[in-house]
Design an enzyme around this catalytic site. Structure first.
Site, short mmCIF file in Angstrom:
data_model
loop_
_atom_site.label_atom_id
_atom_site.label_comp_id
_atom_site.label_asym_id
_atom_site.label_seq_id
_atom_site.Cartn_x
_atom_site.Cartn_y
_atom_site.Cartn_z
N LEU A 298 23.93 50.66 67.56
CA LEU A 298 23.69 52.07 67.23
C LEU A 298 22.98 52.85 68.32
CD1 LEU A 298 22.74 51.57 63.47
CD2 LEU A 298 24.94 52.32 64.37
N CYS B 262 25.24 48.48 58.98
CA CYS B 262 25.39 48.01 60.36
C CYS B 262 24.76 46.63 60.51
CB CYS B 262 24.74 48.97 61.35
SG CYS B 262 24.90 48.36 63.04
C1 LIG Z 1 32.19 49.42 68.82
C2 LIG Z 1 31.98 49.76 67.38
C3 LIG Z 1 30.90 50.59 67.01
C4 LIG Z 1 30.67 50.91 65.67
N1 LIG Z 1 29.64 51.75 65.35
C5 LIG Z 1 29.45 52.13 64.06
C6 LIG Z 1 28.45 53.08 63.71
O1 LIG Z 1 27.74 53.63 64.56
N2 LIG Z 1 28.29 53.39 62.39
C7 LIG Z 1 29.07 52.84 61.41
O2 LIG Z 1 28.89 53.16 60.24
N3 LIG Z 1 30.06 51.95 61.73
C8 LIG Z 1 30.26 51.59 63.01
N4 LIG Z 1 31.29 50.70 63.33
C9 LIG Z 1 32.15 50.18 62.25
C10 LIG Z 1 33.47 50.98 62.16
O3 LIG Z 1 33.22 52.34 61.84
C11 LIG Z 1 34.40 50.39 61.08
O4 LIG Z 1 33.76 50.44 59.84
C12 LIG Z 1 34.80 48.96 61.36
O5 LIG Z 1 34.97 48.75 62.73
C13 LIG Z 1 36.07 48.52 60.64
O6 LIG Z 1 37.19 49.30 61.02
P1 LIG Z 1 38.24 48.90 62.18
O7 LIG Z 1 38.68 47.49 61.94
O8 LIG Z 1 39.34 49.91 62.08
O9 LIG Z 1 37.49 49.04 63.46
C14 LIG Z 1 31.53 50.37 64.66
C15 LIG Z 1 32.61 49.57 65.03
C16 LIG Z 1 32.85 49.25 66.36
C17 LIG Z 1 34.02 48.38 66.71
#
Ligand SMILES: Cc1cc2nc3c(=O)[nH]c(=O)nc-3n(C[C@H](O)[C@H](O)[C@H](O)COP(=O)(O)O)c2cc1C
Ligand SMILES: Cc1cc2nc3c(=O)[nH]c(=O)nc-3n(C[C@H](O)[C@H](O)[C@H](O)COP(=O)(O)OP(=O)(O)OC[C@H]3O[C@@H](n4cnc5c(N)ncnc54)[C@H](O)[C@@H]3O)c2cc1C
Ligand code: FES
Lengths: 255, 300
Positions: B72, B128
């Protein structure tokens, strides 16, 4: 402006043990690239989902091609090594800031590369219009050195095992030959960059280093590639892919 | 053909959003894809004060996905308000602000600062896995979830989405707790905790050893959880986890999601959001669906 292109492979050959030399046509990227920038190459095989960052070794804006020189170290680079002329591969670029090359014929420039960090310095060498010296360090077998000579540089080679050129590392050679310059552009293993930076600061030479970190987006959106960067007082994490990969060596937190 | 969906009174032109942390505040992606085509942009987590984040390596690739332990890193809510809201408002898309904190007070501070700002929705990140205090520690205990949500909701002047962690035995328990606490909508899933070891170095790849897994490989797990949650709450659900294209998105919508978010797929293809919108529209044309809301939750 960045582009995503389906690049067409013009040629792909080995220029050393596990080192590939790939030329591909991607005119949008070629048009806007400069020395020290990199491209993101996508494996596109379903299981290796992230792009691999590879430095631009040579740009031909007229033919719309870029040349990449990379070492096979894992799945992605192995996949790219098998590309054949006529194949296409998805590429994003140009990424990163690149070298801010001096544009003054009176200056003397030192290009210091180590191993697979040497490729981006070749384009820098080609673009520089002043007196230039390249110090290229290898573990053993040299590659790309002729390109630097062709681009008008005085070339020194070092190898760890002494099989070619000076036996030792690039900083040993700089000291042994008492080489002087107004500015240094460098890329290579972190440990080499660290010792080079120490030497440059001692000598009062401006020194710019190209850093590496594992990347996801490659464009500055995910903060995956952060390294500590200092302004002399405090430090913050900066993005290698967007704020770098090239940093002033005094900004990098080396320990 | 109607692709508009409604999240707590906020109308999205289509159900495709970005997942927090994968799209920054859209600036970098705006060079590569048209932000006007996206239903809503959910920005990177915003804290009350700047957060440094975790040491590198923060990224590792795994089979069909990735691990991250960014932690974060963000420049804080004031910077966000000054720089990112004006930028995003140039585009015809909704703004969702992902809120993070190490304590209930810190979450409340962010939400207070955002009062009266030109944004559309808030997303509370209590899931997170990459921070030692707050984050997932709040999001895995139903009692705690309800308490955090209730406290933060008091300060919010925009509808509050609560983002759930998949790292629980029963996702419906935390989902119901969030709704009891006053959540106006739910989003899921955040990342699944995971690990990778470099056998040559005999060391974990990530500096923090454990990170959050995302990407195509997590989709079946995410879909199952979205399905379960949609069956047990009445608030809108935003589905995410491994969605790469229109077909993936439609699975989540049929499971009951009102909107969906694209995360890791943005790294695989920076145009994944626009392609997903196109994929949904093509499906609707092919099957003669006049309103996307017709197929939402059709899976019993
Ligand atoms: C590099 C990265 C940073 C992320 N940062 C946050 C964040 O700041 N806040 C949050 O709620 N989720 C964060 N996530 C989670 C994503 O928003 C999402 O919930 C999760 O990756 C699942 O979706 P996906 O498989 O399409 O990536 C992050 C994911 C990744 C890969
Ligand atoms: C800005 C930048 C420019 C680069 N330029 C070049 C270049 O011109 N030529 C070249 O050969 N390589 C270059 N690299 C390194 C290259 O990106 C990695 O070697 C490549 O991503 C490995 O992919 P893989 O799938 O073959 O290996 P993987 O299977 O992913 O990993 C194999 C090993 O490679 C190393 N590795 C993986 N990803 C990275 C990474 N992003 N950075 C550093 N090491 C990594 C790890 O030690 C890992 O154990 C550059 C890296 C960066 C960040
Ligand atoms: S790789 Fe995403 S910010 Fe650098």
């Amino acid at each position: 402006m960045k582009h995503i292109e389906r690049a067409r492979v013009i040629s792909n050959r080995y220029i050393g043990d596990n080192i590939c030399d790939l030329v591909m046509e991607c005119s949008g990227i070629a048009r806007e690239s400069r020395a020290g920038q990199f491209v993101e190459v996508y494996p596109d095989n379903g299981k290796n989902i992230l792009a691999r960052p590879i430095s631009i070794c040579e740009i031909n804006k007229i033919q719309g091609t870029v040349r990449l020189v990379f070492q096979i170290v894992g799945k992605g680079t192995e996949l790219f090594s098998a590309l054949e002329p006529g194949d296409t591969v998805r590429v994003l670029g140009p990424c990163g800031n690149g070298y801010d090359l001096v544009d003054d014929v009176e200056k003397t420039v030192l290009l210091v590369g180590g191993g697979i960090g040497i490729p981006p310095l070749l384009e820098a060498c080609r673009e520089l219009n002043c007196s230039k010296t390249a110090v290229l360090g290898y573990r053993s077998d040299p590659f790309l050195a002729d390109g630097f000579a062709d681009a008008g540089a005085k070339v020194y080679i070092t190898t760890d095992d002494g099989s070619a050129g000076f036996k030792g590392n690039v900083v040993d050679l700089l000291k042994a030959e008492d080489i002087k310059a107004d500015v240094i552009y460098s890329c290579g293993p972190r440990i080499m960059l660290k010792f080079l930076s120490q030497w440059a600061v001692e000598q009062g030479i401006d020194c710019y280093v190209s850093m590496e970190e594992r990347m996801a987006c490659g464009i500055g959106a995910c903060v995956g590639c952060a390294i500590p960067i200092t302004d002399g007082k405090d430090w913050t994490y900066k993005k290698v892919c967007k704020d770098g990969p090239v940093f002033d060596c005094r900004e990098v937190v080396w320990q | 053909m109607n692709t508009k969906v409604d999240i707590c009174g906020v109308e999205l032109k289509n159900p495709v959003m970005t997942a927090s942390g994968t799209f920054g505040s859209g600036r970098e992606f705006s060079e590569l894809t048209d932000l006007n085509k996206i239903g809503a942009v959910t920005v990177k987590g915003v804290a009350a004060v700047p957060w440094k984040g975790n040491p590198a390596p923060r990224i590792a690739e795994v089979y069909g996905g990735m691990l991250n332990s960014v932690g974060l890193q963000n420049p804080g809510v004031k910077h966000f308000i000054e720089n990112d809201i004006p930028f995003l408002r140039q585009y015809d898309t909704k703004i969702v602000v992902n809120v993070c904190g190490h304590s209930i007070d810190q979450y409340k501070d962010v939400v207070k600062e955002l009062r009266g700002q030109d944004i559309d929705l808030l997303e509370l990140n209590i899931s997170c896995p990459n921070v030692d205090e707050g984050g997932m520690a709040f999001g895995t205990d139903p009692v705690m979830v309800e308490r955090v949500v209730r406290e933060v909701k008091k300060e919010a002047d925009k509808p509050l989405i609560v983002k759930l962690s998949p790292n629980v035995t029963d996702i419906t328990a935390t989902a119901k707790a969030a709704v009891c606490g006053g959540a106006d909508a739910l989003s899921l899933i955040n990342t699944l905790t995971g690990m990778k070891i470099d056998i040559h170095k005999r060391a974990p790849v990530l500096y923090r050893k454990i990170g959050g897994m995302s990407g195509p490989a997590v989709k079946p797990v995410a879909l199952r959880m979205v399905y379960e949650v949609c069956k047990c709450v009445d608030v809108p659900v935003i589905g995410m986890g491994g969605i790469s294209d229109g077909e993936d998105a439609l699975e989540f919508i049929m499971a009951g999601a009102t909107a969906i978010a694209i995360g890791t797929a943005n790294f695989v293809d920076p145009r994944a959001t626009a392609n997903t919108v196109k994929g949904i529209e093509e499906y609707m044309k092919k099957y003669n669906i006049s309103d996307i809301n017709e197929i939402r939750g059709i899976i019993e």
